[in-house]
Design a protein around this motif. Structure first.
Motif, PDB file in Angstrom:
ATOM      1  N   LEU A   1      65.284  22.857  35.437  1.00 48.54           N
ATOM      2  CA  LEU A   1      66.860  23.597  36.056  1.00 48.54           C
ATOM      3  C   LEU A   1      67.328  23.742  37.634  1.00 48.54           C
ATOM      4  O   LEU A   1      68.348  24.378  37.860  1.00 48.54           O
TER       5      LEU A   1
ATOM      6  N   GLN B   1      68.601  20.776  38.772  1.00 48.97           N
ATOM      7  CA  GLN B   1      69.904  20.459  38.594  1.00 48.97           C
ATOM      8  C   GLN B   1      70.728  20.099  39.577  1.00 48.97           C
ATOM      9  O   GLN B   1      71.274  20.030  40.743  1.00 48.97           O
TER      10      GLN B   1
ATOM     11  N   GLU C   1      71.205  20.974  30.756  1.00 51.43           N
ATOM     12  CA  GLU C   1      71.588  21.548  32.188  1.00 51.43           C
ATOM     13  C   GLU C   1      72.827  21.447  31.540  1.00 51.43           C
ATOM     14  O   GLU C   1      73.620  22.952  32.150  1.00 51.43           O
TER      15      GLU C   1
END
Length: 300
Positions: A101, A104, A233
């Motif tokens: 993340l 991301q 994601e």
């Protein structure tokens, strides 16, 4: 004293060896036909109507949603073995998610794929990933409707074309129509509940578990996961669209990983059989049959 439970166990065993298997095979042939026709609701109803033969569908025991650590499971006196190793694995998976993340990128997937698109070309790892999605979905009552694992003639450094799609996750397509870019999500005020009525908490929890199923399966089998984890994601995008705060999103992810980890750990034989079926390109019905045949029905 007469043991009244023995005859019933024998009867169930005899039926399971014949009548139930035939009933399951017939039901799954119909499920395959309806999926091929695009009759998704009918396919799901067929599975539900044959619960005695398809005992695994929507039957997974789950961790209470307020629990997000192995230590909390112990405090609730829930049956957990190898707690230290389990906590270590949980932490490793969560670290992998957080790392993903942080780097991301924008979501560019189409439809409602749960897919792996990265530098993984190892056939076994890709199959374990996709089987993780498939098995978790089935056990949580989310029917797989299509999958692809095009592994033939895959060369080093080539993108792997692999995905699993499910009945009931069509909200992802609607979400993509709303979220044009990730910048729009960052403009939304965290904590607002404007979008939360559009997705039930039950469906969100199922989606969260299914979407981390591939990542968790890889960690279980290999001890690590490769790739960019675009499915994770996508979960982050959904949580932002629902306007979860950072702490709320973290809680959802942590619970989903723990719940999914325990489900997949209980059903290693079913997962292994499913991997083989998917590698052979078997139908959805045949894949489900392999799950049911190898499922630990005493501890679903």
């Amino acid at each position: 004293m007469m043991n009244l439970s023995c005859p019933s166990r024998v009867a169930v065993g005899e039926e399971g060896g014949g009548v139930v298997k035939r009933r399951r095979a017939a039901a799954l042939r119909r499920v395959d036909r309806e999926l091929a026709k695009g009759n998704l609701k009918l396919a799901v109803n067929l599975v539900k109507q044959n619960a005695s033969a398809l005992r695994g569908f929507s039957a997974a025991k789950q961790v209470p949603r307020r629990v997000s650590s192995v230590e909390e499971l112990k405090l609730l006196n829930l049956s957990v073995t190898e707690t230290s190793a389990l906590q270590s694995l949980l932490d490793s998976i969560l670290f992998s998610i957080q790392t993903t993340l942080k780097s991301q990128s924008s979501v560019t997937s189409e439809d409602n794929d749960l897919y792996l698109e990265d530098d993984i070309v190892d056939r076994k790892q890709v199959m374990e990933h996709e089987a993780g999605h498939f098995l978790v979905g089935y056990l949580l009552g989310v029917l797989p409707k299509q999958y692809k694992c095009c592994m033939e003639d895959v060369k080093q450094d080539e993108v792997v074309d692999a995905s699993v799609k499910f009945v009931g996750f069509e909200f992802l397509t609607e979400l993509e129509d709303v979220v044009v870019s990730e910048k729009q999500l960052h403009k939304v005020k965290p904590g607002s509940r404007a979008n939360r009525s559009k997705l039930s908490s039950t469906l969100l929890c199922k989606f969260a578990c299914v979407i981390v199923g591939g990542l968790v399966a890889e960690h279980l089998v290999f001890g690590y996961s490769k790739g960019h984890h675009e499915d994770v994601e996508k979960l982050d995008i959904v949580l932002k669209w629902l306007q979860f705060t950072e702490d709320e999103a973290h809680t959802v992810m942590r619970w989903a990983v723990l719940n999914t980890l325990l489900i997949l750990r209980r059903h290693g034989e079913a997962r292994a059989a499913l991997v083989e079926a998917m590698a052979q390109g078997r139908s959805i019905g045949n894949c489900i049959d392999m799950i049911e045949t190898n499922l630990n029905h005493l501890d679903i």
